[in-house]
Design a protein around this motif. Structure first.
Motif, PDB file in Angstrom:
ATOM      1  N   GLY A 166      49.925  52.472  22.824  1.00 53.12           N
ATOM      2  CA  GLY A 166      50.780  52.785  21.688  1.00 53.12           C
ATOM      3  C   GLY A 166      51.979  51.898  21.492  1.00 53.12           C
ATOM      4  N   GLU A 167      52.408  51.158  22.531  1.00 51.67           N
ATOM      5  CA  GLU A 167      53.627  50.357  22.445  1.00 51.67           C
ATOM      6  C   GLU A 167      53.345  48.862  22.309  1.00 51.67           C
ATOM      7  N   VAL A 168      52.195  48.418  22.756  1.00 48.90           N
ATOM      8  CA  VAL A 168      51.912  46.990  22.835  1.00 48.90           C
ATOM      9  C   VAL A 168      50.937  46.591  21.734  1.00 48.90           C
ATOM     10  N   SER A 169      51.303  45.536  20.986  1.00 50.03           N
ATOM     11  CA  SER A 169      50.451  45.067  19.893  1.00 50.03           C
ATOM     12  C   SER A 169      49.707  43.785  20.229  1.00 50.03           C
ATOM     13  N   GLY A 170      50.173  43.077  21.263  1.00 51.11           N
ATOM     14  CA  GLY A 170      49.533  41.817  21.614  1.00 51.11           C
ATOM     15  C   GLY A 170      49.977  41.358  22.982  1.00 51.11           C
ATOM     16  N   VAL A 171      49.359  40.263  23.444  1.00 56.14           N
ATOM     17  CA  VAL A 171      49.653  39.754  24.789  1.00 56.14           C
ATOM     18  C   VAL A 171      49.852  38.244  24.744  1.00 56.14           C
ATOM     19  N   HIS A 172      50.507  37.748  25.781  1.00 62.94           N
ATOM     20  CA  HIS A 172      50.806  36.317  25.922  1.00 62.94           C
ATOM     21  C   HIS A 172      50.046  35.793  27.137  1.00 62.94           C
ATOM     22  N   PHE A 173      49.092  34.887  26.906  1.00 63.68           N
ATOM     23  CA  PHE A 173      48.285  34.345  27.997  1.00 63.68           C
ATOM     24  C   PHE A 173      48.971  33.143  28.629  1.00 63.68           C
ATOM     25  N   CYS A 174      49.242  33.235  29.915  1.00 66.05           N
ATOM     26  CA  CYS A 174      49.727  32.096  30.684  1.00 66.05           C
ATOM     27  C   CYS A 174      48.485  31.334  31.138  1.00 66.05           C
ATOM     28  N   THR A 175      48.121  30.294  30.426  1.00 70.09           N
ATOM     29  CA  THR A 175      46.817  29.657  30.625  1.00 70.09           C
ATOM     30  C   THR A 175      46.781  28.691  31.787  1.00 70.09           C
ATOM     31  N   LEU A 176      47.939  28.163  32.231  1.00 71.74           N
ATOM     32  CA  LEU A 176      47.974  27.064  33.188  1.00 71.74           C
ATOM     33  C   LEU A 176      47.091  25.900  32.710  1.00 71.74           C
ATOM     34  N   ASN A 177      46.987  25.764  31.384  1.00 71.43           N
ATOM     35  CA  ASN A 177      46.202  24.707  30.736  1.00 71.43           C
ATOM     36  C   ASN A 177      44.708  24.828  31.019  1.00 71.43           C
ATOM     37  N   LEU A 178      44.264  26.011  31.400  1.00 72.93           N
ATOM     38  CA  LEU A 178      42.838  26.281  31.609  1.00 72.93           C
ATOM     39  C   LEU A 178      42.318  27.083  30.421  1.00 72.93           C
ATOM     40  N   GLU A 179      41.054  26.902  30.068  1.00 70.82           N
ATOM     41  CA  GLU A 179      40.569  27.528  28.850  1.00 70.82           C
ATOM     42  C   GLU A 179      39.459  28.553  29.028  1.00 70.82           C
ATOM     43  N   LYS A 180      38.610  28.391  30.048  1.00 73.72           N
ATOM     44  CA  LYS A 180      37.398  29.194  30.082  1.00 73.72           C
ATOM     45  C   LYS A 180      37.670  30.682  30.283  1.00 73.72           C
ATOM     46  N   SER A 181      38.618  31.003  31.165  1.00 66.69           N
ATOM     47  CA  SER A 181      38.879  32.413  31.438  1.00 66.69           C
ATOM     48  C   SER A 181      39.441  33.128  30.217  1.00 66.69           C
ATOM     49  N   VAL A 182      40.425  32.518  29.544  1.00 65.09           N
ATOM     50  CA  VAL A 182      41.008  33.204  28.383  1.00 65.09           C
ATOM     51  C   VAL A 182      39.984  33.344  27.265  1.00 65.09           C
ATOM     52  N   GLN A 183      39.115  32.348  27.132  1.00 64.70           N
ATOM     53  CA  GLN A 183      38.075  32.455  26.107  1.00 64.70           C
ATOM     54  C   GLN A 183      37.128  33.612  26.417  1.00 64.70           C
ATOM     55  N   GLY A 224      38.936  38.070  37.899  1.00 65.75           N
ATOM     56  CA  GLY A 224      40.140  37.863  37.104  1.00 65.75           C
ATOM     57  C   GLY A 224      39.919  38.134  35.632  1.00 65.75           C
ATOM     58  N   VAL A 225      38.773  37.733  35.109  1.00 59.48           N
ATOM     59  CA  VAL A 225      38.446  38.000  33.703  1.00 59.48           C
ATOM     60  C   VAL A 225      38.326  39.499  33.468  1.00 59.48           C
ATOM     61  N   ASN A 226      37.565  40.175  34.314  1.00 62.47           N
ATOM     62  CA  ASN A 226      37.360  41.618  34.139  1.00 62.47           C
ATOM     63  C   ASN A 226      38.671  42.392  34.284  1.00 62.47           C
ATOM     64  N   LEU A 227      39.504  41.977  35.239  1.00 62.24           N
ATOM     65  CA  LEU A 227      40.786  42.654  35.426  1.00 62.24           C
ATOM     66  C   LEU A 227      41.670  42.489  34.201  1.00 62.24           C
ATOM     67  N   ALA A 228      41.732  41.264  33.656  1.00 66.50           N
ATOM     68  CA  ALA A 228      42.563  41.017  32.481  1.00 66.50           C
ATOM     69  C   ALA A 228      42.071  41.832  31.284  1.00 66.50           C
ATOM     70  N   VAL A 229      40.761  41.907  31.087  1.00 68.54           N
ATOM     71  CA  VAL A 229      40.212  42.698  29.984  1.00 68.54           C
ATOM     72  C   VAL A 229      40.631  44.160  30.133  1.00 68.54           C
ATOM     73  N   ASP A 230      40.490  44.705  31.348  1.00 72.99           N
ATOM     74  CA  ASP A 230      40.865  46.100  31.589  1.00 72.99           C
ATOM     75  C   ASP A 230      42.354  46.323  31.347  1.00 72.99           C
ATOM     76  N   MET A 231      43.193  45.391  31.842  1.00 70.65           N
ATOM     77  CA  MET A 231      44.634  45.525  31.651  1.00 70.65           C
ATOM     78  C   MET A 231      44.998  45.513  30.170  1.00 70.65           C
ATOM     79  N   ILE A 232      44.432  44.574  29.427  1.00 70.04           N
ATOM     80  CA  ILE A 232      44.798  44.439  28.011  1.00 70.04           C
ATOM     81  C   ILE A 232      44.335  45.656  27.221  1.00 70.04           C
ATOM     82  N   GLN A 233      43.143  46.152  27.500  1.00 71.18           N
ATOM     83  CA  GLN A 233      42.666  47.348  26.813  1.00 71.18           C
ATOM     84  C   GLN A 233      43.601  48.516  27.054  1.00 71.18           C
ATOM     85  N   ARG A 234      44.065  48.676  28.292  1.00 71.30           N
ATOM     86  CA  ARG A 234      44.987  49.768  28.600  1.00 71.30           C
ATOM     87  C   ARG A 234      46.342  49.558  27.930  1.00 71.30           C
TER      88      ARG A 234
END
Length: 610
Positions: free
Chosen positions: A266-283, A251-261
């Motif tokens: 050219g259209e996306v400047s940032g992302v919104h993390f749905c954390t489900l109140n969890l911290e380690k993966s987003v960090q 899940g971490v690797n997939l999210a990194v790949d998605m965000i980089q793409r």
């Protein structure tokens, strides 16, 4: 500060989404979790709004904490469900007084039973009504966001063309930015984005990213939201689905790949993390992206710099109607284990960062910020027309019993309490579950006992490899009050200290033989180089919190029918009269211990008249 102004100044950026925990302990611990995540310098945080405003006070309290004590610009979710003009005005006034300047305006899920639903206030039936009212009442004070659905609206009756027209209307009415529902197909997102821009919708669009935490939650949330999963992702997940650590890493690797793409498109400047109140993966994701440093930003003021606001220990947990992810047969487990804290409610904050590594259904640690995690927008999924047809509109208790039996037998795929077919481990105790259900004790949760099975086992395994997992047998079901009395006596006379139970009803009556200072860890794992991990805990707080949800499901199901219908009268009578009881046997080494206790001969308890 207005979120739209901040977006224009920072690229790339990210935001975090949190939901109000059900319990005081979870709320306090989320505060500590947010303080740690605040050091990553998010551009802002959003706070969800429970279905029908069910978390109003906690949402506002949490938004105040993030806004004032964390120094984080906060986006408060606001929904139309059960909203009236006076209540919306009061919330907006309160938000302004608290310094909150950003609102995410959502329709929210309607109360279940759409055929009979009449809005609380006809002026607020869609998100656009909120947008218009906020603009009319407050001018440009609030920065307003709205939601969009790259994979299609969850209401399948709304096609893409109509959804894009609605999105355009919300922006024309005054929306400043758009946050999307979670998705996993980046190419499909870019195609959708192109169509959005062709509609002359030119406000910033922030993709919603939900890192995969466990395979079960991934399946549930994609089904709930209608998110489309590319075949490649599903094919890579299937072989590791039983290993929670590998799933989380994936899940971490997939999210990194998605965000980089996304950000290089050219259209996306940032992302919104749905954390489900969890911290380690987003960090971990942000570290891999090298987004954890913000040299051009002033440091946020952290919670540790000021005392936390007091949380009333007497307050009852707010009821959040959430998808019941673990309300199924064969899901969780129990151990009577006194708390090791020196004081009740005292938490070792060095360890809370590791909580929820392996979230396991509705029965987690009630002190965890992620206890009872809900979905993306803090709402529950609706009962669909297809579900009602599958459940065949029961009019008698016998028909309800048959419905639960048909689910056990695989003739129907869901019940209101079990959103999926039976899990493989349920089949191991299927004869016992059928025997209970035939008696009229409708099972909604259960688990076989397991003594040291490999963590790589395809049925019971979870966590890292080369470990061993354990489970104590339990079963949970609805029954009549006289049955509860018989079971209580049986536990007292024949339990030998090895059987614990919790029982409660819709009226708020409650009974248990579990000492107040005990916690019941019912699923745990032993792994090389780690402390023992307890993924599933049942104690009074968690049971009572789930009980509220369980009885709300009866109410929601009943609301699908006309007030004078036989179906509604039956379901409301069941809700009002039946008890929910959870029974656990602590002899996990004997797989038949629980069932031998329940089904022992001589008292006619189970196998009496049906």
């Amino acid at each position: 500060m207005k979120f739209s102004d901040k977006i224009a100044r920072q690229s790339p950026f990210f935001t975090f989404e949190f939901f109000p925990p059900r319990t005081d302990q979870g709320f306090d611990n989320l505060a500590a979790r947010i303080s740690r995540l605040a050091t990553l310098h998010p551009l802002g945080v959003s706070i969800t709004w429970g279905a029908g405003g069910s978390t109003k006070e906690r949402s506002l309290e949490l938004a105040t904490l993030t806004q004032d004590q964390c120094g984080l610009d906060t986006i408060l979710h606001l929904t139309c469900t059960n909203a009236q003009l006076g209540s919306i005005d009061a919330i907006l006034k309160d938000a302004k007084e608290r310094g909150i300047q950003n609102i995410l305006a959502l329709r929210g899920d309607p109360p279940r039973g759409q055929e009979e639903w009449i809005p609380s206030d006809p002026r607020f039936t869609h998100a656009i009504d909120l947008v218009r009212h906020i603009r009319k009442s407050y001018g440009d004070y609030f920065c307003i966001g709205v939601a969009a659905y790259p994979d299609g609206h969850p209401d399948h009756l709304i096609d893409e063309g109509r959804e894009l027209d609605c999105l355009k209307a919300k922006v024309d009415a005054g929306a400043d930015f758009i946050v999307t529902q979670l998705f996993y197909d980046v190419e499909a997102f870019f195609l959708w984005l192109k169509k959005v821009r062709q509609k002359n919708i030119n406000v910033p669009i922030i993709p919603g990213i939900m890192p995969i935490q466990t395979y079960a939650s991934f399946q549930r949330l994609t089904k709930l939201t209608g998110a489309k999963v590319p075949d490649r992702i599903q094919e890579e997940l299937n072989p590791i689905s039983h290993d929670d650590r590998l799933v989380k890493d994936f899940g971490v690797n997939l999210a990194v790949d998605m965000i980089q793409r996304l950000v290089t498109g050219g259209e996306v400047s940032g992302v919104h993390f749905c954390t489900l109140n969890l911290e380690k993966s987003v960090q971990r994701i942000l570290e891999d992206l090298q987004w954890t440093h913000a040299p051009n930003r002033s440091p946020n003021r952290l919670i540790s710099d000021a005392p936390l606001p007091p949380v009333s220990s007497s307050a009852e947990p707010d009821r959040v109607v959430t998808p019941i992810t673990a309300a199924r047969d064969a899901t969780q487990t129990l151990t009577s284990m006194p708390t090791t804290n020196n004081e009740p409610g005292r938490i070792d904050f060095d360890n809370v960062a590791t909580w929820d590594d392996f979230p396991n259904g509705r029965f987690g640690d009630f002190k965890s910020p992620a206890f009872g995690a809900n979905d993306l927008w803090g709402n529950s999924g609706s009962i669909s027309h297809e579900m009602l047809r599958e459940w065949r509109n029961p009019k008698t208790v016998a028909e309800l019993t048959q419905l639960f039996l048909d689910h056990l037998d695989g003739k129907i795929s869901t019940t209101p309490f079990s959103p999926t077919p039976l899990y493989p481990e349920s089949l191991i105790i299927l004869p016992e579950l059928r025997r209970l259900t035939e008696r009229g004790w409708w099972t909604v949760g259960s688990q076989p006992a397991v003594d040291g099975v490999s963590s790589s086992d395809e049925i019971f395994g979870w966590g890292p490899k080369a470990g061993y997992v354990f489970q104590k047998g339990f079963v949970e079901f609805f029954c009549e009050e006289k049955d509860v009395a018989m079971l209580e006596k049986r536990v007292q006379d024949h339990g030998n200290g090895l059987v614990h139970f919790f029982a409660g009803n819709y009226k708020g009556e409650f009974s248990t033989n579990v000492p107040e200072d005990c916690r019941n860890a019912i699923t745990w794992g032993v792994f090389p180089g780690q402390e023992i991990i307890q993924t599933t805990i049942i104690e009074q707080e968690s049971f009572l919190s789930w009980k509220e949800d369980a009885y709300s499901i009866w109410s929601d199901w009943a609301s699908c029918y006309h007030p004078e219908s036989e179906e509604r009268k039956l379901l409301e009578e069941v809700r009002d009269r039946r008890w929910l009881i959870n029974i656990n046997h602590h002899d996990y080494r004997n797989p038949q211990a629980l069932w031998d206790f329940i089904f022992s001969d001589g008292d006619g308890l189970v196998d009496g008249p049906k």
